[in-house]
Design a protein around this motif. Structure first.
Motif, PDB file in Angstrom:
ATOM      1  N   GLN A 102      12.817  -4.645   3.780  1.00 22.56           N
ATOM      2  CA  GLN A 102      11.400  -4.299   3.829  1.00 22.56           C
ATOM      3  C   GLN A 102      10.923  -3.801   2.468  1.00 22.56           C
ATOM      4  O   GLN A 102       9.820  -4.112   2.032  1.00 22.56           O
ATOM      5  CB  GLN A 102      11.163  -3.248   4.911  1.00 22.56           C
ATOM      6  N   SER A 103      11.772  -3.036   1.789  1.00 18.95           N
ATOM      7  CA  SER A 103      11.429  -2.542   0.455  1.00 18.95           C
ATOM      8  C   SER A 103      11.254  -3.687  -0.528  1.00 18.95           C
ATOM      9  O   SER A 103      10.417  -3.602  -1.441  1.00 18.95           O
ATOM     10  CB  SER A 103      12.515  -1.582  -0.043  1.00 18.95           C
ATOM     11  N   THR A 104      12.008  -4.758  -0.341  1.00 17.97           N
ATOM     12  CA  THR A 104      11.880  -5.919  -1.227  1.00 17.97           C
ATOM     13  C   THR A 104      10.483  -6.510  -1.152  1.00 17.97           C
ATOM     14  O   THR A 104       9.851  -6.780  -2.180  1.00 17.97           O
ATOM     15  CB  THR A 104      12.915  -6.992  -0.840  1.00 17.97           C
ATOM     16  N   ILE A 105       9.974  -6.696   0.067  1.00 17.92           N
ATOM     17  CA  ILE A 105       8.629  -7.256   0.236  1.00 17.92           C
ATOM     18  C   ILE A 105       7.575  -6.299  -0.302  1.00 17.92           C
ATOM     19  O   ILE A 105       6.632  -6.716  -0.992  1.00 17.92           O
ATOM     20  CB  ILE A 105       8.367  -7.574   1.719  1.00 17.92           C
ATOM     21  N   ILE A 106       7.721  -5.019  -0.006  1.00 22.76           N
ATOM     22  CA  ILE A 106       6.744  -4.026  -0.476  1.00 22.76           C
ATOM     23  C   ILE A 106       6.711  -4.001  -2.003  1.00 22.76           C
ATOM     24  O   ILE A 106       5.641  -3.917  -2.619  1.00 22.76           O
ATOM     25  CB  ILE A 106       7.075  -2.634   0.087  1.00 22.76           C
ATOM     26  N   PHE A 107       7.868  -4.079  -2.631  1.00 24.03           N
ATOM     27  CA  PHE A 107       7.944  -3.999  -4.091  1.00 24.03           C
ATOM     28  C   PHE A 107       7.305  -5.210  -4.759  1.00 24.03           C
ATOM     29  O   PHE A 107       6.536  -5.070  -5.716  1.00 24.03           O
ATOM     30  CB  PHE A 107       9.410  -3.866  -4.522  1.00 24.03           C
ATOM     31  N   ILE A 108       7.586  -6.418  -4.251  1.00 25.29           N
ATOM     32  CA  ILE A 108       7.083  -7.616  -4.928  1.00 25.29           C
ATOM     33  C   ILE A 108       5.577  -7.796  -4.727  1.00 25.29           C
ATOM     34  O   ILE A 108       4.925  -8.467  -5.532  1.00 25.29           O
ATOM     35  CB  ILE A 108       7.820  -8.887  -4.437  1.00 25.29           C
ATOM     36  N   LEU A 109       4.999  -7.177  -3.684  1.00 26.72           N
ATOM     37  CA  LEU A 109       3.570  -7.343  -3.426  1.00 26.72           C
ATOM     38  C   LEU A 109       2.701  -6.441  -4.298  1.00 26.72           C
ATOM     39  O   LEU A 109       1.483  -6.589  -4.301  1.00 26.72           O
ATOM     40  CB  LEU A 109       3.275  -7.106  -1.956  1.00 26.72           C
ATOM     41  N   SER A 168       1.419  -2.643  -6.410  1.00 26.01           N
ATOM     42  CA  SER A 168       1.142  -1.213  -6.262  1.00 26.01           C
ATOM     43  C   SER A 168       0.354  -0.875  -4.998  1.00 26.01           C
ATOM     44  O   SER A 168       0.562   0.184  -4.403  1.00 26.01           O
ATOM     45  CB  SER A 168       0.405  -0.704  -7.496  1.00 26.01           C
ATOM     46  N   THR A 169      -0.581  -1.745  -4.609  1.00 20.83           N
ATOM     47  CA  THR A 169      -1.404  -1.449  -3.420  1.00 20.83           C
ATOM     48  C   THR A 169      -0.517  -1.277  -2.186  1.00 20.83           C
ATOM     49  O   THR A 169      -0.681  -0.327  -1.407  1.00 20.83           O
ATOM     50  CB  THR A 169      -2.430  -2.557  -3.174  1.00 20.83           C
ATOM     51  N   TYR A 170       0.430  -2.181  -1.986  1.00 14.91           N
ATOM     52  CA  TYR A 170       1.321  -2.109  -0.834  1.00 14.91           C
ATOM     53  C   TYR A 170       2.305  -0.952  -0.998  1.00 14.91           C
ATOM     54  O   TYR A 170       2.693  -0.309  -0.007  1.00 14.91           O
ATOM     55  CB  TYR A 170       2.076  -3.417  -0.657  1.00 14.91           C
ATOM     56  N   GLN A 171       2.718  -0.689  -2.231  1.00 15.01           N
ATOM     57  CA  GLN A 171       3.645   0.417  -2.462  1.00 15.01           C
ATOM     58  C   GLN A 171       2.988   1.753  -2.113  1.00 15.01           C
ATOM     59  O   GLN A 171       3.636   2.654  -1.586  1.00 15.01           O
ATOM     60  CB  GLN A 171       4.105   0.410  -3.925  1.00 15.01           C
TER      61      GLN A 171
END
Length: 208
Positions: free
Chosen positions: A192-199, A201-204
């Protein structure tokens, strides 16, 4: 020879020069004595198949050829290559609408009679499909651009996960509220962190 002539007539590419082989046959078993006359003969037709070079080139050049027609007369906007790519991309749209109509869309069944309500529902579903396709495209693009992978359903690293699979993988994240004001995201796994990171700053910020 009649069977060979029939095959040669039906064959489009191959050609062969027939060769007739004569085989002596004897009624008794074992090796026949020297000078013994055969009781009868059997004949076989054989030969090596060949394909003319030009015939093969013409066949290879015609592979995958089909007629592509359009009513778009603005040739400055779409050339032949772009038109072909646009035509092939339709299957992605069709795959998306198939997803909308499947039970996996995870929505309750709705029964509408008025045409205007049906139109509104179709608009909402199409909008959902647009968002779904956009996030799927963004994830695949960023995975390739950043040379990262996301485990597929077989737990193998992949760079083209479906949006539905990514959504299912986000199950299990919870919001922990402290004193009714401070909130923390808990239960975030590595994938899940992988998807959040690549998307970006907004998602982070949302999942921080």
């Amino acid at each position: 020879m009649e069977a060979f002539k029939l095959w040669q007539k039906q064959s489009v590419y191959c050609r062969a020069e027939p060769e007739i082989i004569e085989s002596p046959c004897y009624k008794t078993k074992g090796r026949p004595a020297d000078g013994r006359v055969p009781d009868h003969y059997e004949y076989y037709v054989t030969g090596s198949c060949t394909v003319a070079v030009q015939t093969r080139r013409d066949a290879e050049a015609s592979l995958g050829c089909f007629v592509l027609a359009t009513n778009d007369t603005d040739t400055a906007r779409l050339d032949a290559g772009e038109l072909l790519r646009t035509c092939k991309s339709q299957q992605q749209v069709e795959r998306g609408f198939r997803f909308l109509k499947s039970p996996d869309f995870l929505v309750s069944s709705l029964y509408l009679k008025k045409p205007e309500r049906i139109e509104v529902l179709l608009m909402v579903m199409t909008l959902c499909l647009m968002v779904y396709a956009a996030i799927q495209h963004r994830i695949r693009y960023e995975l390739k651009r950043q040379s990262r992978t996301f485990p597929d359903m077989k737990k193998k690293p992949a760079q083209n996960p479906t949006g539905r699979w990514v959504f299912l993988c986000f199950d299990g994240i919870h919001v922990l509220s402290v004193n009714g004001t401070e909130k923390h995201m808990v239960g975030i796994s590595e994938r899940q962190s992988t998807i959040i990171f690549i998307l970006g700053s907004t998602y982070q910020e949302i999942y921080s």
